[in-house]
Every structure is written in C-alpha cells, then in structure tokens.
Design an enzyme around this catalytic site. Structure first.
Site, PDB file in Angstrom:
ATOM      1  N   HIS A  82       0.636  -0.979  -0.086  1.00 16.45           N
ATOM      2  CA  HIS A  82      -0.030   0.092   0.021  1.00 16.45           C
ATOM      3  C   HIS A  82       0.812   1.282   0.082  1.00 16.45           C
ATOM      4  O   HIS A  82       0.758   2.099  -0.798  1.00 16.45           O
ATOM      5  CB  HIS A  82      -0.788  -0.212   1.386  1.00 16.45           C
ATOM      6  CG  HIS A  82      -1.577   1.367   1.719  1.00 16.45           C
ATOM      7  ND1 HIS A  82      -2.548   2.019   0.761  1.00 16.45           N
ATOM      8  CD2 HIS A  82      -1.158   2.288   2.397  1.00 16.45           C
ATOM      9  CE1 HIS A  82      -2.705   2.966   1.404  1.00 16.45           C
ATOM     10  NE2 HIS A  82      -2.112   3.377   2.385  1.00 16.45           N
ATOM     11  N   ASP A 111       7.372  22.622 -25.340  1.00 17.15           N
ATOM     12  CA  ASP A 111       7.349  21.257 -24.828  1.00 17.15           C
ATOM     13  C   ASP A 111       8.219  21.199 -23.523  1.00 17.15           C
ATOM     14  O   ASP A 111       8.995  22.100 -23.339  1.00 17.15           O
ATOM     15  CB  ASP A 111       7.443  20.103 -25.829  1.00 17.15           C
ATOM     16  CG  ASP A 111       6.992  18.974 -25.853  1.00 17.15           C
ATOM     17  OD1 ASP A 111       7.015  18.414 -24.708  1.00 17.15           O
ATOM     18  OD2 ASP A 111       6.316  18.719 -26.375  1.00 17.15           O
ATOM     19  N   TRP A 147       7.469  -0.551   4.193  1.00 20.33           N
ATOM     20  CA  TRP A 147       7.950   0.420   2.819  1.00 20.33           C
ATOM     21  C   TRP A 147       9.387   0.929   2.983  1.00 20.33           C
ATOM     22  O   TRP A 147       9.853   1.279   2.069  1.00 20.33           O
ATOM     23  CB  TRP A 147       6.939   1.303   2.212  1.00 20.33           C
ATOM     24  CG  TRP A 147       7.230   2.733   2.888  1.00 20.33           C
ATOM     25  CD1 TRP A 147       6.705   3.050   4.363  1.00 20.33           C
ATOM     26  CD2 TRP A 147       7.953   3.885   2.653  1.00 20.33           C
ATOM     27  NE1 TRP A 147       7.088   4.308   4.761  1.00 20.33           N
ATOM     28  CE2 TRP A 147       7.681   4.781   3.669  1.00 20.33           C
ATOM     29  CE3 TRP A 147       8.543   4.113   1.654  1.00 20.33           C
ATOM     30  CZ2 TRP A 147       8.470   5.968   3.461  1.00 20.33           C
ATOM     31  CZ3 TRP A 147       9.021   5.535   1.266  1.00 20.33           C
ATOM     32  CH2 TRP A 147       9.073   6.303   2.222  1.00 20.33           C
ATOM     33  N   SER A 174      13.388   6.183 -13.272  1.00 19.26           N
ATOM     34  CA  SER A 174      12.183   7.134 -13.962  1.00 19.26           C
ATOM     35  C   SER A 174      12.109   8.508 -13.118  1.00 19.26           C
ATOM     36  O   SER A 174      12.073   9.674 -14.051  1.00 19.26           O
ATOM     37  CB  SER A 174      10.750   6.446 -13.805  1.00 19.26           C
ATOM     38  OG  SER A 174       9.835   7.271 -13.822  1.00 19.26           O
ATOM     39  N   SER A 175      12.170   8.603 -11.891  1.00 19.94           N
ATOM     40  CA  SER A 175      12.297   9.872 -11.309  1.00 19.94           C
ATOM     41  C   SER A 175      13.437  10.971 -11.595  1.00 19.94           C
ATOM     42  O   SER A 175      13.185  12.166 -11.767  1.00 19.94           O
ATOM     43  CB  SER A 175      12.102   9.598  -9.552  1.00 19.94           C
ATOM     44  OG  SER A 175      10.838   9.191  -9.180  1.00 19.94           O
ATOM     45  N   HIS A 258      13.409  11.692   4.266  1.00 22.49           N
ATOM     46  CA  HIS A 258      13.014  12.865   4.525  1.00 22.49           C
ATOM     47  C   HIS A 258      12.642  13.872   3.484  1.00 22.49           C
ATOM     48  O   HIS A 258      11.784  14.294   3.325  1.00 22.49           O
ATOM     49  CB  HIS A 258      13.815  13.384   5.762  1.00 22.49           C
ATOM     50  CG  HIS A 258      12.666  14.471   6.399  1.00 22.49           C
ATOM     51  ND1 HIS A 258      11.787  14.104   7.159  1.00 22.49           N
ATOM     52  CD2 HIS A 258      12.669  15.946   6.440  1.00 22.49           C
ATOM     53  CE1 HIS A 258      10.821  15.051   7.489  1.00 22.49           C
ATOM     54  NE2 HIS A 258      11.391  16.203   6.911  1.00 22.49           N
ATOM     55  N   GLU A 260      12.325  12.978   0.477  1.00 23.93           N
ATOM     56  CA  GLU A 260      11.103  12.290  -0.223  1.00 23.93           C
ATOM     57  C   GLU A 260       9.801  12.758   0.367  1.00 23.93           C
ATOM     58  O   GLU A 260       8.921  13.435  -0.481  1.00 23.93           O
ATOM     59  CB  GLU A 260      11.178  10.813  -0.032  1.00 23.93           C
ATOM     60  CG  GLU A 260      10.009  10.105  -0.484  1.00 23.93           C
ATOM     61  CD  GLU A 260       9.652  10.188  -1.997  1.00 23.93           C
ATOM     62  OE1 GLU A 260      10.723  10.327  -2.745  1.00 23.93           O
ATOM     63  OE2 GLU A 260       8.671   9.866  -2.647  1.00 23.93           O
ATOM     64  N   TYR A 262       9.129  15.808   1.205  1.00 23.72           N
ATOM     65  CA  TYR A 262       8.987  17.083   0.902  1.00 23.72           C
ATOM     66  C   TYR A 262       8.920  17.207  -0.673  1.00 23.72           C
ATOM     67  O   TYR A 262       8.255  18.136  -1.258  1.00 23.72           O
ATOM     68  CB  TYR A 262      10.225  18.015   1.201  1.00 23.72           C
ATOM     69  CG  TYR A 262      10.193  18.193   2.864  1.00 23.72           C
ATOM     70  CD1 TYR A 262       8.792  18.774   3.080  1.00 23.72           C
ATOM     71  CD2 TYR A 262      11.114  17.979   3.613  1.00 23.72           C
ATOM     72  CE1 TYR A 262       8.705  18.929   4.740  1.00 23.72           C
ATOM     73  CE2 TYR A 262      11.000  18.002   5.003  1.00 23.72           C
ATOM     74  CZ  TYR A 262      10.066  18.650   5.508  1.00 23.72           C
ATOM     75  OH  TYR A 262       9.720  18.644   6.775  1.00 23.72           O
ATOM     76  N   SER A 273      -0.811  27.380  -4.004  1.00 24.19           N
ATOM     77  CA  SER A 273      -0.327  28.873  -4.337  1.00 24.19           C
ATOM     78  C   SER A 273      -0.985  29.436  -5.424  1.00 24.19           C
ATOM     79  O   SER A 273      -0.719  30.650  -5.561  1.00 24.19           O
ATOM     80  CB  SER A 273       1.101  28.794  -3.966  1.00 24.19           C
ATOM     81  OG  SER A 273       1.646  28.452  -2.949  1.00 24.19           O
ATOM     82  N   HIS A 307      15.359  12.317  12.700  1.00 25.24           N
ATOM     83  CA  HIS A 307      14.140  12.259  13.530  1.00 25.24           C
ATOM     84  C   HIS A 307      12.896  11.292  13.414  1.00 25.24           C
ATOM     85  O   HIS A 307      12.237  10.897  14.171  1.00 25.24           O
ATOM     86  CB  HIS A 307      13.438  13.699  13.528  1.00 25.24           C
ATOM     87  CG  HIS A 307      12.919  14.177  12.217  1.00 25.24           C
ATOM     88  ND1 HIS A 307      12.833  15.391  11.723  1.00 25.24           N
ATOM     89  CD2 HIS A 307      11.984  13.207  11.091  1.00 25.24           C
ATOM     90  CE1 HIS A 307      12.049  15.114  10.521  1.00 25.24           C
ATOM     91  NE2 HIS A 307      11.775  14.068  10.374  1.00 25.24           N
ATOM     92  N   HIS A 308      13.310  10.667  12.155  1.00 23.50           N
ATOM     93  CA  HIS A 308      12.559   9.345  12.038  1.00 23.50           C
ATOM     94  C   HIS A 308      13.043   8.023  13.043  1.00 23.50           C
ATOM     95  O   HIS A 308      12.594   6.935  12.959  1.00 23.50           O
ATOM     96  CB  HIS A 308      12.639   8.834  10.464  1.00 23.50           C
ATOM     97  CG  HIS A 308      11.845   9.999   9.542  1.00 23.50           C
ATOM     98  ND1 HIS A 308      10.489   9.711   9.387  1.00 23.50           N
ATOM     99  CD2 HIS A 308      12.464  10.751   9.145  1.00 23.50           C
ATOM    100  CE1 HIS A 308      10.418  10.980   8.542  1.00 23.50           C
ATOM    101  NE2 HIS A 308      11.344  11.497   8.368  1.00 23.50           N
ATOM    102  N   THR A 333       7.585  26.600   7.136  1.00 25.42           N
ATOM    103  CA  THR A 333       6.274  26.149   6.726  1.00 25.42           C
ATOM    104  C   THR A 333       5.150  27.011   7.339  1.00 25.42           C
ATOM    105  O   THR A 333       3.902  26.970   6.726  1.00 25.42           O
ATOM    106  CB  THR A 333       6.043  24.577   7.342  1.00 25.42           C
ATOM    107  OG1 THR A 333       7.307  23.803   7.167  1.00 25.42           O
ATOM    108  CG2 THR A 333       4.785  23.883   6.951  1.00 25.42           C
ATOM    109  N   LYS A 336       4.333  29.935   4.924  1.00 24.56           N
ATOM    110  CA  LYS A 336       3.720  29.559   3.875  1.00 24.56           C
ATOM    111  C   LYS A 336       2.145  29.698   4.246  1.00 24.56           C
ATOM    112  O   LYS A 336       1.489  30.273   3.695  1.00 24.56           O
ATOM    113  CB  LYS A 336       3.814  28.176   3.612  1.00 24.56           C
ATOM    114  CG  LYS A 336       5.115  27.868   2.860  1.00 24.56           C
ATOM    115  CD  LYS A 336       5.446  26.907   1.791  1.00 24.56           C
ATOM    116  CE  LYS A 336       6.281  27.056   0.836  1.00 24.56           C
ATOM    117  NZ  LYS A 336       5.750  27.506  -0.448  1.00 24.56           N
ATOM    118  N   ARG A 455       1.680   0.854  15.389  1.00 27.21           N
ATOM    119  CA  ARG A 455       1.494   0.782  14.099  1.00 27.21           C
ATOM    120  C   ARG A 455       1.599  -0.353  13.627  1.00 27.21           C
ATOM    121  O   ARG A 455       2.457  -1.412  14.167  1.00 27.21           O
ATOM    122  CB  ARG A 455       2.069   1.872  13.290  1.00 27.21           C
ATOM    123  CG  ARG A 455       3.484   1.711  13.197  1.00 27.21           C
ATOM    124  CD  ARG A 455       4.149   3.248  12.668  1.00 27.21           C
ATOM    125  NE  ARG A 455       3.785   3.136  11.246  1.00 27.21           N
ATOM    126  CZ  ARG A 455       4.872   3.593  10.543  1.00 27.21           C
ATOM    127  NH1 ARG A 455       5.891   4.418  10.936  1.00 27.21           N
ATOM    128  NH2 ARG A 455       4.659   3.633   8.915  1.00 27.21           N
TER     129      ARG A 455
END
Lengths: 540, 387
Positions: A82, A111, A147, A174-175, A258, A260, A262, A273, A307-308, A333, A336, A455
């Site tokens: 998932h 293009d 994951w 690809s990315s 991390h 990722e 963002y 925006s 921090h993870h 943040t 924003k 979890r």
C-alpha cells in the site's frame, strides 16, 4: 528539407493539431508533454485505486479485534505494498503529470526540454509496477517488511525480494529522468521576460523538488543495492554478525526518505499557491518569501533525517541536534500557511471545488504540521514513535495534504485540459464527503496512538476497538467517495459546458492565455509577456 | 468593511473554533471508555514526558485556534457573495517579520524543557539492577545479569489461540487479549533498573507506555535505558517495531513488586529454573510428551502450520503426512533446531527448552494422523545440542 518540417509545425493553426494517428503512435510513442502528462495522471489514478484497495483490506481487518479475514503475513504485505504504491505509484507520478502538463504552459515553452526522455520516464513506470504488484502472486507473497525496507527483516523476504528491489531501482531511474527534464525545461525554455522571480510558484516548487529528487533518489538506489548485495553476494553492510550495522541502513534510507516527503508536498504547496490567489481574486501574498520558504524547507530536509529514528539508540547530542533542526522546519512552513491566509485576507473569495479543496488542504495540512511539531520533541517522540499517532500524522500531510492538493489541481486545470467544465455540484459533493470522511478515518488514529496502539499490527487489544471501528467506517466511506472523482473527471472528458480560455475569473498566468482545451502544440513561438499575463512576481 | 465588524466576526470565529476543538478533543471521552490521551505513567520520567506532551499540545491548540479563526473570519467576510472587493496589497514586510519571529520565540520556549527532560531520560548511570532484554521473532528474553536468572516471555496461550485467523473465540472474552504473557518481567519498586536491550534476529522495540519510553532492540548492538517505577502494579506494552508475521503478538508485561515480594519472586524463579534443568535429565512418558507437545505446538507452531496441522499453502507446509514429520528423526530434529534456510522456518534451539522441543517433535510425529510412534526425549535433544 528543413523548410518542409518547419511548415508542418507552423504556428497559429490550433484548429488542426497534427496529433499522431493511432493509439500506438499517439500514446506509446508520445513525445508530447500534454499527452505524457495525461498518461502520468491516468496511471497515478489507477495506482491510487490499487493502493486504496489495499488500504480497504487493512481497515477491514482492523474493523474489530480478532483476525477475521487475512493472515498476519498477508496483512504485512498489504501495509508494505500500500505504502510503496501510494508513494511511488500514485502521489509522485501524479505530481510529475502536473509538471508535464503545466510547466511548459506556465513558462511559455513549446514542450519539455527532453521529449524522448520524457516518454521513457513514463513508460518505465507501468513495467516497474507490474513487477512490484506481481510479487503478491509469488510464493511467499509480496515484501512484508514495511515500505521502509529495514534490514534484517526485509532480507527475510522470499522470492519477491529481488523483484521489489529492481522495481524500486526502475522507479528511481524514472524519477531522476523526470527531474532532469523539469530542471532543463525550467532553466532553458522560459519565454523571454519570464524571469525566475516571475515564475508561478508551482514552477518554483517543482524546480526545487526536481533538485531534491536528483539528490536523493541515487541515495535510495545505493541503499537498495547494498540490500541486494547483502542478500545475494555475502556482503555485510547491514549485518552485525559480519561487522555491519542495521541502523546504518536507516540513516541512509531516511537521508533519502525525509527529502522524499518534501518531494511529495512541495509541488502541493505550489498548486495551492496558484489556486488561492485565483479564487481570492488577489495576488499571492509574499511571493518572494514563499520562494525562499520553499527553498529553506528543501535545505532543512537534508539535515533532519534522523528524527525518524529517535528510538534506535542515538547519542544524546545527536538527539538534541535533530530535535532542534526538525523544529526549525515549522518556521518556513508556518510562513507558507500565514501567507496563504494573508492572500485570502480582504480578497473577494468564491468557493468553487478547487478552492474548497485548497482550503481543506490549508486547515488539514496545518493539523498534520502540528502533530509533526509534536513528533519533533524527542522525549514525547519516545512515546509517539511507531504508534498510530505517527500514522495519523503522515496521513494528514499526505492524504489531506498532497492528495487534496492533487484533487484541487485537477479540478482547477481540468477545464483547461478537456475544454469542458466539470459538474460543479458533484465536485462540491465530492469535496464535502471527502473532507468529512477523511477526518473520521484519520482523526481517531491520533487517540489510538496516544492510548498505546503500535502501528503495523494486524490485530489489537479490545481497548482500541471503538476508534478502530470508527476509523474503518471513515475509511470505507472515503474510499467509496473517491469513485465520484473518477465519474466527474470521466464526464468532464466526455463533454460538458465549454470552457473559456481563462476559465476562472481571477486566473492569472500564461496557461490561461491559450484556448481550452489547450491545443496539442502551444507556444511554438514564445509569447509576448505582459504584466497582465504573469501571476506573480515583480512587474516590468 | 468596518474595523468593528472584522473584530466581532473574528471573536465569533475564535469562539466557534474553540468549541469545535473542544468537541473534537474532549467529547469522544464521554462517548467511549477508550483512552484518548497519553498515559501519565508511573515513573517520574513518564510524568515529565506527559507534561511535555501536554505543553506542546496546548501550544498547538492555541496557535491552531488563532490561525483558523483568522482564516474563517476572512472566509466569512471577504467573499464575493457579500460584495467584497479585492484589495491590491501583495506583501507586508512588517507582518512577515512578526510571523517569523513569534514562532521562533515559541520554539525556544518549547526547546528548553524538552532538552532538560531528554538529558534526564538519557542518564543511564548507576543502576541498582541490570536486566538484559533480547528480542526474538516473536518473544522476549529477560536475563537478570546478577542473579543468573534467564527466561523467555511469550504471548499467553489463550490470546494465542484466539488470535488465529478465523478462530471462533471472541477476543473480548479473553483476559487482556494480546497483552498477556506466560512469564512476566518482574522488578522492584523504587530501584533504578538499568536495561540492556538487544535482539537476536531482526529489530524489535521494547515499549511499556507506563514507563514513558520505547527503545529499539537492534541485533548486534546493545542499547541502554532505565526506569524507576514508583507504584506496585502490572504494566502492559507491546513490540513497537515491525518484526514480521508475529509483530502484533509479542506483548510485554512488567510487574513492579515491593522489595520483599521481589526477593521472594527471585527465590521462586531460581527454583523453577532448576526444575527445568532436571526435566531434561529424566525419561518422559508418552502422555506427558503429547500433552506438553500440544501446548508448545499451539504456542510456537500453529501460527504457520495451523492448529489442525494442515499448514497454509504455499509458504507453510502441512504437518500431516509431511515427509519430515514422518521420516528420519535426526533430520526432523535438525530442521526444528536450526531452521530451514530460505524459508520462514526459524531455528528454535535458542528459544525453546530441550523438553519443549522434544515434546513438540513427539506431538507432530503422533498427531494429525501421523503415526510414527516415535517418542523423543529431552535428553536426546540435549545430546544433539552438544554434539
């Protein structure tokens, strides 16, 4: 000979588009940014439903205590796949789809800079995901180690291990190619007069996102490669018995992971925006500080990864450093969020579906931001970590953040893409049902986490029963509601009230100067830019 | 748009959002028995963590109410349908400096108590008692270093039976469903307990919420943690790091006893371990082996091979009619003790006693229609272990 080619692509003939004939030529061999954008968006929507179906299985098993439907092993496969499908298959490709469609239109380019590579970036994805999803049908099933792929657990995966790893490698390729294309396009193909500080914020956030992608996808590839060699070639990068360190993987993974997150939220900031100024009929407040805030967030994302992993046993000094660095993210943040509200302030607002989703985004993403700030506090994180509190947190920023922004952006630009207005009444129903049920789904998970539910568990103590059932009901309803989205988009593609070029009264920006639907080729000669066209930035 | 109007609507919105926040955060507590908030726990550290949690929660609530009140005030007043005409301004350096500076000050206010609490939590010096905790798939092992006591702690049998997929047992009828174990970790109150936490296979995480922290158990590395429990009682927790199929089924039960009760428990535990040792020496009857084997099988094997021994194709082979359970005894012993490479079959030699392995082997060779008639004695396993 060159003259003939030139005539074929003569400008100002928007009525006959020279679209390639036949399905194969039009879609499989496409080098057109709009068609490739469409491919990305359709693919992402398909993945959203595949990943969503897995979420439904998870919520069904968690509906009440006891194991009613699946084996624990299969449950773990569902949570793992998932997440991989939603992150790499739904959210990221959807934003790339928006980038493809909108960046050339927003900067006045004909293009993307590298159209053939663009084709390849997309067509890798269906193969990568076919490989990933096929692991569900292999002996021993799909990867079930989460994951985050933490060793040693992920190394216990059966035959599917190598398929999943190669799928991730392909997604990375690809990315990276997509990101190179975005950067090359933005830096080289802006129409004259479109200076960097006049670019729409969506283009800015994507430029920053693309740099993040190029910086971190190779790091993920490195981590995955080390897993592969540990598994098949007897290396011991992450094997303590051979002198390695399982925690090293976590450091490398989150150095990717991390930024990722963002990567998945910065383009969302960009979309929001664009939308809020349009429906407030007022220029974006603090354009320049929005650009700097996005860049600061991107910079900070590289120095907060641990921090993870506050509970893996880090030295005190490292814990204090990562706590402070993480808390600092709340400043840009916050800027924003304040700027979006200041944009609304004394505007002349209307509340069409894109605006509703954007407002939903601002409120609910902010709630996700608050729980993020709480998670930064290390001693409190010792309690929150790996509980449903974290699950609630990242679903608030990813579902009511990224996915809501994607919905908002779809409704916003759909008339431009299809030439038809979508059904506004159904769109509003879609928003209100989504916003109610997504909160029924995820808000109770805060309580579950605080009350002590870890979890990634397939079954739980009856003390957690009430909120799990509530959450599951919200989940089923939210899932069903999304079928409305497909229906609305499909109806809009098929027909509907014709859309004007500007579509929305308050819309500013180059994309609104081309007809709706946007012709197959646009801006073959660079547009003359005047102040009324650009959405933001300094005036000429 | 008059100034007073804005102020009035702003106050009304603030009140409305405060009411909604109250309803969301507090009202569910009246409607259900379930816990809503973090436990205060039973140690000074856990109370400090709880206080920190509440401080930051309140800060977020206040900021949230103000921000959303401003937003909804604007949504109410500055709408086209009310005839609002858009202003032209697009920046204000003063406003931006203000809303950058204030959050910085708030963060500093939060950082100070957080850092102080963190430093206290990480002070692992001078423990009175040291207990080593080792995580296994899927159980915990506790070693009381100075006492020579060592034992495993697994999910209790009644929970284990009820948690099987499709089991007809209602979990609500099981006491402390999924939160009960066969052997509790016991500590004395008032003493500083130092924990050395590690794992043997994959990463686990040892978490008892009442103590106020969790700590990952990483194979090959030893993490430290400590606690000093103030109140006698039984505190329950779970593994908090995904560790495979049984991740949801390896709870922790910690019992804090008075010093006298703890001393008595130590004596009793040592006697119990001595009995286990003599059990390996003696010859067991078939009835004993089969009875113990059935219990061990339900606890350790049924999760994959299923209670009826039919397995779960394709990953988990059936025990009934299996060439291993019906074939050579030494091959069977080898697979159970050392696991089977490339499959989910674990090595049980480290986590089960000789008597438990002997009983489980005897049971699988004489149940589910298997009729080898073999009796495998604990001594045989011991011999296999040493040779």
């Amino acid at each position: 000979m060159t003259t003939t080619t030139h005539e074929d692509h003569n400008e100002d003939h928007h009525d006959h588009d020279h679209k390639p004939q036949g399905f194969l030529n039009r879609w499989v061999f496409s080098t057109n940014h709009k068609d490739i954008g469409t491919l990305y968006l359709v693919f992402a929507l398909l993945m959203f439903f595949i990943g969503g179906a897995m979420a439904m299985i998870i919520r069904a098993e968690l509906f009440m205590p006891g194991m009613q439907l699946v084996q624990p092993e299969f449950f773990n496969q569902m949570t793992t796949v998932h997440a991989l499908v939603m992150v790499f298959g739904a959210v990221m490709p959807a934003f790339v789809g928006f980038a493809n469609w909108m960046i050339p239109l927003m900067i006045g380019a004909p293009d993307m800079a590298l159209p053939r590579m663009n084709n390849w970036s997309f067509w890798i994805l269906p193969f990568a995901f076919t490989m990933l999803v096929s692991t569900l049908f292999m002996d021993g099933g799909a990867p079930a180690g989460g994951w985050t792929l933490y060793p040693p657990l992920v190394l216990q995966t059966g035959d599917s291990f190598i398929f999943a790893m190669f799928a991730i490698h392909m997604l990375g390729i690809s990315s990276i190619m997509g990101a190179i294309n975005v950067i090359a396009t933005i830096l080289n193909m802006r129409a004259p007069g479109m200076s960097l500080l006049r670019m729409p914020l969506f283009v800015w956030t994507w430029l920053i996102t693309a740099f993040l992608l190029i910086a971190v996808m190779p790091v993920l590839a490195g981590a995955v490669t080390m897993l592969i060699t540990d598994r098949f070639f007897l290396t011991s990068f992450f094997n303590a018995a051979g002198g390695g360190d399982p925690v090293l993987f976590q450091h490398i993974f989150w150095f990717f992971g991390h930024p990722e997150v963002y990567i998945m939220i910065l383009p969302a900031f960009g979309i929001i925006s664009e939308i809020i100024p349009t429906f407030a009929r007022k220029p974006l407040f603090g354009y320049t500080s929005m650009v700097y805030a996005s860049a600061s967030i991107a910079f900070l994302s590289f120095i907060v990864w641990a921090h993870h992993m506050f509970t893996v046993g880090m030295p005190l000094g490292a814990e204090i450093y990562f706590m402070f660095a993480t808390m600092m993210i709340s400043i840009p943040t916050g800027v924003k969020v304040f700027n979006w509200i200041a944009t609304m302030w004394r505007g002349s607002m209307t509340f069409e579906t894109p605006m509703l989703f954007a407002l939903g985004f601002v409120v609910l993403f902010t709630i996700g931001g608050f729980s993020g700030l709480m998670l930064a506090i290390v001693p409190a994180d010792f309690q929150y970590h790996d509980t449903y509190f974290v699950v609630a947190h990242f679903h608030y920023v990813l579902v009511t953040g990224s996915v809501f922004a994607l919905m908002a952006g779809t409704y916003y630009w759909l008339p431009k893409w299809t030439g038809h207005m979508y059904n506004e009444r159904l769109g509003k129903w879609h928003f209100w049902l989504s916003v109610v049920f997504v909160n029924v789904l995820f808000f109770p998970q805060h309580y579950l986490g605080l009350a002590g539910m870890p979890r990634r568990i397939p079954d739980y103590s009856p003390q957690f029963a009430d909120f799990n059932m509530l959450s599951s009901i919200g989940g089923f309803a939210f899932g069903l509601t999304q079928l409305m989205f497909v229906y609305i988009v499909w109806k809009c593609v098929r027909g509907g009230e014709p859309a004007t070029a500007r579509v929305w009264e308050g819309a500013r920006g180059l994309e609104w100067t081309v007809p709706s639907p946007a012709p197959f080729h646009t801006f073959e000669t660079p547009p003359e830019i005047d102040d009324s066209m650009v959405a933001h930035g300094e005036h000429m | 748009m008059k100034k007073e109007n804005t102020l009035l609507v702003g106050l009304a919105m603030t009140a409305a959002i405060t009411a909604v926040t109250y309803a969301i955060l507090v009202a569910p507590g009246f409607l259900t028995d379930s816990g809503l908030n973090m436990t205060e726990g039973v140690t000074n550290s856990s109370k400090a963590v709880y206080d920190l949690h509440m401080i930051i929660l309140w800060i977020c609530i206040v900021i949230g109410i103000l921000v959303f009140a401003a937003m909804f005030t604007s949504i109410f007043l500055h709408r086209k349908s009310r005839g609002a005409v858009a202003a032209k301004f697009d920046h204000s350096t003063k406003a931006e400096i203000i809303w950058t500076t204030i959050p910085i000050l708030i963060l500093i206010v939060m950082a100070v108590p957080s850092t102080i609490t963190l430093i206290e939590l990480e002070d692992n010096s001078n423990p009175d008692i040291i207990i080593k905790i080792t995580g296994y798939q899927w159980k915990w092992k506790y070693d009381y270093i100075d006492e020579g006591i060592s034992f495993y702690s697994s999910l209790k049998a009644d929970s284990n039976a009820a948690r099987m997929t499709g089991a007809s047992i209602d979990p609500t009828t099981v006491d402390n469903y999924l939160l009960d174990v066969d052997n509790r970790i016991v500590i004395p109150v008032g003493k500083k307990i130092g924990f050395l936490i590690t794992a043997d296979d994959v990463i686990h995480s040892w978490w008892v919420p009442a103590l106020g922290w969790k700590q990952d158990a990483v194979p090959g590395f030893i993490n430290q943690a400590w606690t000093r429990v103030n109140e006698v009682g039984v505190y329950r927790g779970q593994c908090a790091e995904l560790c495979g199929r049984g991740h949801g089924f390896m709870p922790i039960v910690l019992e804090a006893k008075s010093e006298e009760d703890y001393a008595a428990w130590l004596v009793e535990k040592k006697r119990g371990l001595a009995v286990t040792e003599t059990e390996t020496q003696r010859i067991w009857s078939k009835t004993e082996l089969m009875a113990k084997g059935e219990a061990v099988y339900a606890q350790q094997c049924a999760g994959c091979h299923q209670t009826d021994g039919q397995g779960l194709a394709p990953a988990f082979p059936a025990m009934a009619g299996n060439p291993v359970t019906n074939g050579s005894v030494s091959k069977h012993i080898d697979i159970v003790m050392n696991g089977s490479e490339g499959t989910a079959m674990q090595a049980f030699s480290k986590t089960l006693t000789n008597a438990e392995i002997a009983a489980a082997l005897t049971y699988t060779r004489n149940a589910f229609g298997n009729q080898t008639g073999d009796l495998i004695q604990p001594a045989t396993i011991a011999k296999h272990n040493n040779g």
